[in-house]
Design a protein around this motif. Structure first.
Motif, PDB file in Angstrom:
ATOM      1  N   MET A   1       0.847  -1.173   0.000  1.00 45.86           N
ATOM      2  CA  MET A   1       0.000   0.000   0.000  1.00 45.86           C
ATOM      3  C   MET A   1       0.894   1.239   0.000  1.00 45.86           C
ATOM      4  SD  MET A   1      -2.846   1.072   2.836  1.00 45.86           S
ATOM      5  CE  MET A   1      -4.329   0.730   1.933  1.00 45.86           C
ATOM      6  N   PRO A   2       0.618   2.228  -0.855  1.00 42.15           N
ATOM      7  CA  PRO A   2       1.456   3.429  -0.887  1.00 42.15           C
ATOM      8  C   PRO A   2       1.301   4.246   0.387  1.00 42.15           C
ATOM      9  CG  PRO A   2      -0.364   3.589  -2.457  1.00 42.15           C
ATOM     10  CD  PRO A   2      -0.431   2.243  -1.840  1.00 42.15           C
ATOM     11  N   ARG A   3       2.378   4.851   0.750  1.00 36.97           N
ATOM     12  CA  ARG A   3       2.393   5.666   1.949  1.00 36.97           C
ATOM     13  C   ARG A   3       1.780   7.029   1.643  1.00 36.97           C
ATOM     14  NH1 ARG A   3       7.125   6.915   6.220  1.00 36.97           N
ATOM     15  NH2 ARG A   3       6.207   8.819   6.949  1.00 36.97           N
ATOM     16  N   GLY A   4       0.982   7.535   2.580  1.00 35.19           N
ATOM     17  CA  GLY A   4       0.352   8.838   2.406  1.00 35.19           C
ATOM     18  C   GLY A   4       1.298   9.974   2.741  1.00 35.19           C
ATOM     19  N   LYS A   5       0.788  11.155   2.618  1.00 35.46           N
ATOM     20  CA  LYS A   5       1.559  12.356   2.895  1.00 35.46           C
ATOM     21  C   LYS A   5       1.771  12.524   4.404  1.00 35.46           C
ATOM     22  CE  LYS A   5       1.489  17.298   2.307  1.00 35.46           C
ATOM     23  NZ  LYS A   5       0.732  18.491   2.020  1.00 35.46           N
ATOM     24  N   ASP A   6       2.978  12.914   4.777  1.00 35.61           N
ATOM     25  CA  ASP A   6       3.261  13.210   6.178  1.00 35.61           C
ATOM     26  C   ASP A   6       2.794  14.631   6.496  1.00 35.61           C
ATOM     27  OD1 ASP A   6       4.450  10.752   6.513  1.00 35.61           O
ATOM     28  OD2 ASP A   6       6.495  11.512   6.355  1.00 35.61           O
TER      29      ASP A   6
END
Length: 158
Positions: A1-6
């Motif tokens: 799963m792609p990592r979201g924005k921090d």
């Protein structure tokens, strides 16, 4: 799963109680502090009165409860609007329990009691189950290690 924005958050906390004297005696030093946020109003706080704090100021325990309650509300309102549910009023009477253990302690539960009012003709069943979705999407509830329950009531206006 792609990592979201921090997302990053900052504040500056200053123990203003030092002006009243150092921590020579646990019973008498001031617990007052100021929190400064970039571009926002400052806030003054203290310890809970049980820990010699100023009862007129907000304490960290209340602020944790506030963070959970407001995060749930904001998550709920966002989800409701995305699903076409028209919320006309929202309030919460939240409570939390903290247990002392030695010199420290921890919260062992928080209960949110949101009271939601919807526009006439709204899907009450979906509005009630949306609280579970809001709990699962709330960033703050996902960050604590104790249960955050909710005892919601949902009604329609008029």
């Amino acid at each position: 799963m792609p990592r979201g924005k921090d997302h990053h958050y900052t504040l500056q906390l200053t123990w203003t109680g030092a002006e009243a004297g150092p921590t020579r005696d646990y019973r008498v030093y001031s617990r007052e502090y100021r929190v400064d946020f970039d571009g926002k109003p400052s806030m003054t706080g203290s310890a809970d009165p049980a820990f010699k704090g100023d009862p007129k100021l907000h304490n960290p325990e209340e602020l944790l409860l506030l963070a959970l309650s407001s995060c749930h509300m904001l998550s709920y309102l966002a989800l409701a609007s995305l699903e076409g549910l028209v919320v006309t009023a929202y309030e919460d009477n939240a409570s939390g329990t903290m247990v002392q253990e030695g010199r420290g302690g921890r919260f062992n539960k928080v209960t949110l009691r949101p009271k939601v009012t919807l526009a006439p003709g709204s899907d009450l069943a979906r509005a009630e189950t949306l609280h579970g979705d809001a709990n699962r999407t709330c960033f703050i509830a996902n960050s604590v290690n104790f249960p955050v329950g909710h005892e919601a009531s949902v009604t329609t206006a008029g």
